[in-house]
Scaffold this motif. Structure first.
Motif, mmCIF file in Angstrom:
data_model
loop_
_atom_site.group_PDB
_atom_site.id
_atom_site.type_symbol
_atom_site.label_atom_id
_atom_site.label_comp_id
_atom_site.label_asym_id
_atom_site.label_seq_id
_atom_site.Cartn_x
_atom_site.Cartn_y
_atom_site.Cartn_z
ATOM 1 N N PRO A 332 0.805 -1.227 0.000
ATOM 2 C CA PRO A 332 0.000 0.000 0.000
ATOM 3 C C PRO A 332 0.837 1.276 0.000
ATOM 4 C CG PRO A 332 -0.960 -1.593 1.495
ATOM 5 C CD PRO A 332 0.315 -2.204 0.985
ATOM 6 N N ALA A 333 2.044 1.201 0.585
ATOM 7 C CA ALA A 333 2.888 2.402 0.595
ATOM 8 C C ALA A 333 3.240 2.827 -0.836
ATOM 9 C CB ALA A 333 4.162 2.134 1.386
ATOM 10 N N VAL A 336 0.152 4.598 -2.328
ATOM 11 C CA VAL A 336 -0.013 5.960 -1.831
ATOM 12 C C VAL A 336 1.035 6.886 -2.445
ATOM 13 C CG1 VAL A 336 0.011 7.403 0.236
ATOM 14 C CG2 VAL A 336 -1.090 5.167 0.302
ATOM 15 N N TYR A 350 -9.570 -1.661 9.223
ATOM 16 C CA TYR A 350 -8.552 -1.274 8.248
ATOM 17 C C TYR A 350 -8.379 0.237 8.088
ATOM 18 C CZ TYR A 350 -8.817 -6.150 6.773
ATOM 19 O OH TYR A 350 -8.798 -7.506 6.738
ATOM 20 N N LEU A 353 -7.087 4.078 13.730
ATOM 21 C CA LEU A 353 -6.427 3.707 14.975
ATOM 22 C C LEU A 353 -7.453 4.044 16.050
ATOM 23 C CD1 LEU A 353 -3.001 5.492 14.325
ATOM 24 C CD2 LEU A 353 -3.695 3.204 13.603
ATOM 25 N N LEU A 364 -2.140 10.793 10.087
ATOM 26 C CA LEU A 364 -1.301 9.589 9.954
ATOM 27 C C LEU A 364 -0.663 9.438 8.572
ATOM 28 C CD1 LEU A 364 -0.275 6.888 11.081
ATOM 29 C CD2 LEU A 364 -2.426 5.857 10.391
ATOM 30 N N GLY A 365 -1.488 9.524 7.536
ATOM 31 C CA GLY A 365 -0.963 9.264 6.195
ATOM 32 C C GLY A 365 -0.026 10.354 5.693
ATOM 33 N N LYS A 419 -8.221 11.909 6.604
ATOM 34 C CA LYS A 419 -6.858 11.384 6.513
ATOM 35 C C LYS A 419 -6.391 11.370 5.057
ATOM 36 C CE LYS A 419 -6.224 6.886 6.887
ATOM 37 N NZ LYS A 419 -6.273 5.607 7.617
ATOM 38 N N TRP A 420 -7.298 10.983 4.158
ATOM 39 C CA TRP A 420 -6.902 10.901 2.751
ATOM 40 C C TRP A 420 -6.872 12.261 2.078
ATOM 41 C CZ3 TRP A 420 -4.209 7.103 1.170
ATOM 42 C CH2 TRP A 420 -4.307 5.884 1.834
ATOM 43 N N THR B 216 -2.525 1.146 9.527
ATOM 44 C CA THR B 216 -1.334 1.956 9.298
ATOM 45 C C THR B 216 -0.739 1.638 7.918
ATOM 46 O OG1 THR B 216 -0.905 1.926 11.669
ATOM 47 C CG2 THR B 216 0.913 2.594 10.246
ATOM 48 N N LEU B 218 -2.327 0.402 5.328
ATOM 49 C CA LEU B 218 -3.235 0.891 4.283
ATOM 50 C C LEU B 218 -3.216 2.410 4.184
ATOM 51 C CD1 LEU B 218 -6.305 -1.493 4.540
ATOM 52 C CD2 LEU B 218 -4.783 -1.205 2.600
ATOM 53 N N SER B 219 -2.702 3.093 5.213
ATOM 54 C CA SER B 219 -2.576 4.545 5.126
ATOM 55 C C SER B 219 -1.337 4.938 4.334
ATOM 56 C CB SER B 219 -2.495 5.157 6.531
ATOM 57 O OG SER B 219 -3.668 4.870 7.238
ATOM 58 N N GLY B 220 -0.652 3.958 3.785
ATOM 59 C CA GLY B 220 0.481 4.268 2.922
ATOM 60 C C GLY B 220 1.811 4.290 3.649
#
Lengths: 533, 331
Positions: A332-333, A336, A350, A353, A364-365, A419-420, B216, B218-220
């Motif tokens: 996933p990193a 992103v 998913y 937190l 977070l992201g 977050k996104w 975490t 999936l948040s990249g």
């Protein structure tokens, strides 16, 4: 609808009167009322945070009310705890199942009261016999020896119901029982509810889905902000009126999206995406500023497609092309980094937190990219940004320091969206963006999706609610059995066309395979296999 | 995008929330004071400057190990290899400084990095090969125990030729004041670790991974990379602890390491760090380590047999964790 088979007594079966309940800092319920008549299905509706769960927790004895009374069959009622509630004749099926996945159906149904021999030894044979008898009586499609973890969500739901009904309750309370079910499974569930309701029993049915309430419930009680609003006959009230009572305002009528985005640049091309487990040759493209709906039945492979694209699950084959150049995503990193974000259908597992505050979740992201210098976090900037998103998305929270598990479903979803937004991705994949979210917050999320598309972001929206898909999507990708069976323009998309393509069975049905122009050899082999089996 | 309708919660953090968040630390600190008060009344030899520095001095090794382990435990992991790993690092320090006769500074850095290398291997096994932390570090614990004996030939390595080496632990940096250097080292690394945990990306991701690893990822955030970083970082503390224990003893003892890992984990847990991950602090861990060494010291002064000291320590762990559970129930 039930009056045809049963004559309801006018006597109330379960009565809740003048109930107040406060938690530190929050008044959850104030002067709550509820009247369940014998022989009826009473729907209970209200936005998330309206107090439905609190009321359920009071009725199951998890919490005790500050003031007010409960009456069951005319007798005043004090509920000491969940076990006591079932003994009194109140069974509750919670939204989240209380099942042990490693145990069998029979073991789950009779957990904690297994038949024994000589006090100590389990009587496994009688356990299975009792379970079989119960399952037969309820006409459930279950095998008592099946391991619960292997069952579909729908069948696990059936196990919960069997467990609840094994206590012979007078009152059955179901909290969002259909959240994870498809239409056929919902029909089976409703069948079961109708069989359960007799002149001396009643059902409280909590749901967000209006058309279901219309099908199953006799009356509906609306609550809002911890207070009782009204109880009305379902047959005599329009859906629009019920929703207006829930949100305290009327909602504007919305048409589908304006125009197709055929003129826009193709941002992402997915070609031949396959996984070992399910996906077969999934191919589609996504344009800038487009909302691409993904429709299909449970298990069609929509979520799997999203997870494969962002590298959350291993891929067996396929090519991703972003703005004309091929990209590789293994984690996933990577996704992103290429500006592709995925918002899961299961946001608690998913997305969030849960034990961290709003600020930590929102930032977070984007933490490493926006809020740090040489690895050090700028707390003030992070806090300011989080506050800004709380304001602009209207996240209802006392402060950015609030722990996210205490927020309602709609507000939690907004935190994930924030977050996104903070990470500023060009492509956002929303998986069931409004699942478990109340009507008012749903509207806000739709509006947000439209605004994002207006700004030029590309959105993939996976949804099991056809009206939602039709209303939001510029185009609709329809999937069945791991394949894309059709991509429809907004103009040709309708409930009927989507359902047609969502129910094609190319692997089992030669006609369907022909319609899709698939290799007949492959399907012939599949048919042979079926013949042998 | 959308107009602000309600107050957006810009308000600062309420005092109540801070107190609640720190309650476990406050509880641990309060119990430390209670233990202190008890021993001060019970024995005239306890409440003296000499004894205070003795307590602090005896906290150094476990404290150093516990600080590194705090990071690992906050991610929801565990590191069982820190005890025997420390013994191996002590031996390596002897190899570098005595056998290879490297300059002291080079030897020290090499030892700390060797600890980091062990942590790196742990991290790779856990994050990339997906071996559960308990198993991966259990294996490393055995490997390190054996290697310490193999490399040293099962004999201690003495630093008698290197008086500067023992000064790292027992010397007094501040002239004329009897305050051992080891304690200063502990304070410095605790401050560094505390800053890293609370102010940096590494710290934030440490908490995020422990809170919800899948979300975490999936948040990249490349969770694999950060987990490796955390274990490698914790490994540096194994190396440092190896230096501190061998400097204190004046020799690298290849067989003294086993058991330290559990004491260090106990210190972390008493300090309020949750074994299920997501929460914890360096201050808490230091208090936890101090509680352990104060208990050991006080019980010794009161001439309570060694055997009973562990019994009492075990009970303290149970009480500490149970109060944490009670606190969670109330919340």
């Amino acid at each position: 609808m039930l009056t045809e088979t049963a004559t309801p007594r006018t006597l109330p079966l379960l009565e809740v009167e003048g109930v107040d309940k406060s938690f530190p800092g929050v008044r959850a319920l104030s002067d709550m009322r509820l009247e369940l008549r014998a022989g009826e299905v009473l729907a209970l509706v209200g936005e998330n945070g309206a107090g439905k769960s609190t009321l359920m927790k009071l009725l199951s004895g998890i919490h005790t009310p500050d003031t007010g009374t409960f009456t069951l069959d005319g007798e005043p009622l004090t509920i000491a705890g969940p076990k006591h509630a079932t003994e009194l004749g109140i069974s509750i099926i919670h939204q989240e199942f209380n099942l042990v996945p490693h145990l069998t159906v029979a073991q789950n149904v009779f957990i904690g009261r297994e038949p024994r021999r000589a006090r100590l030894l389990l009587d496994e044979r009688r356990l299975v016999r009792d379970a079989r008898e119960l399952i037969g009586r309820l006409h459930l499609p279950l095998d008592p020896n099946a391991v619960v973890g292997d069952l579909t969500v729908a069948n696990q739901q059936m196990v919960e119901i069997a467990k609840a009904l094994s206590y012979d309750p007078k009152v059955l309370i179901m909290d969002e029982p259909t959240a994870a079910l498809n239409d056929a499974e919902v029909a089976t569930l409703h069948e079961l509810i109708r069989r359960f309701v007799r002149p001396e029993t009643g059902v409280i049915y909590i749901s967000h889905r209006m058309e279901e309430i219309r099908r199953i419930a006799d009356r509906v009680t609306v609550i809002r902000d911890g207070q009782y609003v009204d109880t009305v006959d379902v047959a005599a009230t329009s859906t629009r009126e019920i929703i207006a009572m829930m949100v305290g305002r009327t909602l504007a009528d919305h048409a589908g999206p304006q125009g197709v985005r055929a003129d826009r640049e193709v941002l992402l091309e997915v070609t031949g995406l396959s996984t070992k487990a399910l996906l077969k040759d999934v191919t589609f493209d996504l344009r800038a500023g487009e909302i691409l709906g993904f429709a299909g039945l449970m298990g069609a492979g929509r979520t799997e497609t999203a997870r494969a694209i962002v590298g959350a699950d291993p891929v067996d084959g396929g090519v991703l092309t972003l703005r004309g150049s091929r990209i590789r995503i293994g984690h996933p990193a990577d996704a992103v980094r290429h500006g592709i974000g995925y918002l899961s259908e299961d946001r608690k597992r998913y997305g969030l937190l849960l034990d961290k505050d709003v600020k930590a979740n929102v930032t977070l992201g984007a933490l490493a990219r926006r809020f740090t210098t040489a690895g050090f976090v700028h707390d003030r900037a992070a806090r300011a940004a989080a506050s800004e998103y709380v304001g602009s998305l209207r996240i209802k929270t006392p402060s950015v320091d609030q722990t996210t598990k205490f927020l309602s479903g709609g507000n939690q979803q907004k935190v994930v969206i924030a977050k996104w937004l903070a990470r500023d991705c060009d492509i956002l994949i929303f998986d069931e963006p409004t699942r478990g979210i109340d009507v008012g917050a749903k509207e806000e999320i739709y509006q947000l999706l439209n605004e994002l598309a207006e700004q030029g972001k590309s959105i993939i929206m996976i949804s099991s609610e056809l009206p939602e898909v039709l209303r939001m999507s510029h185009r609709v990708v329809v999937m069945s059995e791991g394949r894309v069976t059709r991509i429809l323009d907004a103009a040709e998309a309708s409930q009927e066309t989507i359902m047609h393509y969502a129910t094609l069975r190319p692997d089992e049905n030669v006609e369907d395979a022909k319609e899709l122009g698939l290799d007949p050899v492959e399907t012939g082999a599949a048919e042979d296999e079926e013949g042998k089996a | 995008m959308v107009t602000t309708r309600e107050k957006s919660g810009v308000a600062g953090r309420p005092v109540g929330a801070v107190v609640k968040g720190r309650l476990q630390q406050l509880l641990a600190f309060a119990s430390l004071i209670v233990i202190f008060a008890f021993f001060s009344v019970a024995s005239p030899f306890f409440f003296t400057y000499g004894n205070f520095t003795a307590i602090l001095f005896s906290t150094v090794v476990i404290g150093t190990l516990a600080i590194g382990t705090t990071f690992v435990i906050i991610t929801g992991g565990i590191d069982l290899s820190i005890g025997t790993g420390m013994a191996l690092c002590a031996v390596m320090s002897g190899v570098f400084i005595v056998n290879l006769d490297l300059p002291l500074a080079v030897g020290l850095v090499a030892t700390v990095l060797f600890g980091g290398l062990m942590g790196l291997v742990n991290g790779i096994n856990i994050a990339l090969l997906k071996i559960p932390p308990f198993i991966a570090t259990l294996a490393m614990m055995l490997v390190a125990e054996g290697l310490a004996l193999v490399v040293s030939g099962s004999a201690p390595i003495y630093f008698s030729e290197e008086p500067a080496y023992t000064k790292i632990s027992t010397g007094n940096l501040i002239p004329g004041v009897d305050f051992p250097n080891a304690v200063i080292v502990l304070i410095v690394v605790a401050v560094i670790a505390g800053v890293l945990l609370t102010k940096t990306v590494l710290g934030r991701y440490t908490y995020s991974i422990g809170s919800n690893e899948e979300a975490t990822a999936l948040s990249g955030i490349d969770v694999r990379k950060w987990k490796i970083a955390v274990y490698a970082f914790a490994g540096l503390f194994i190396g440092l602890a190896g230096i501190m224990i061998s400097a204190r003893l004046g020799s690298a003892q290849p067989a003294t390491g086993m058991g330290y890992e559990l004491q260090a984990i106990a210190a972390v847990v008493i300090g309020g760090t949750s074994l299920s991950g997501g929460k914890g602090s360096i201050v808490g861990t230091l208090i936890g380590a101090l509680i352990i060494s104060t208990l050991n010291n006080g019980l010794q002064i009161m001439s309570i047999p060694q055997e009973w000291q562990n019994v009492i320590l075990g009970c303290v762990i149970l009480v500490a964790v149970y109060t944490d559970i009670l606190r969670k129930k109330e919340a």
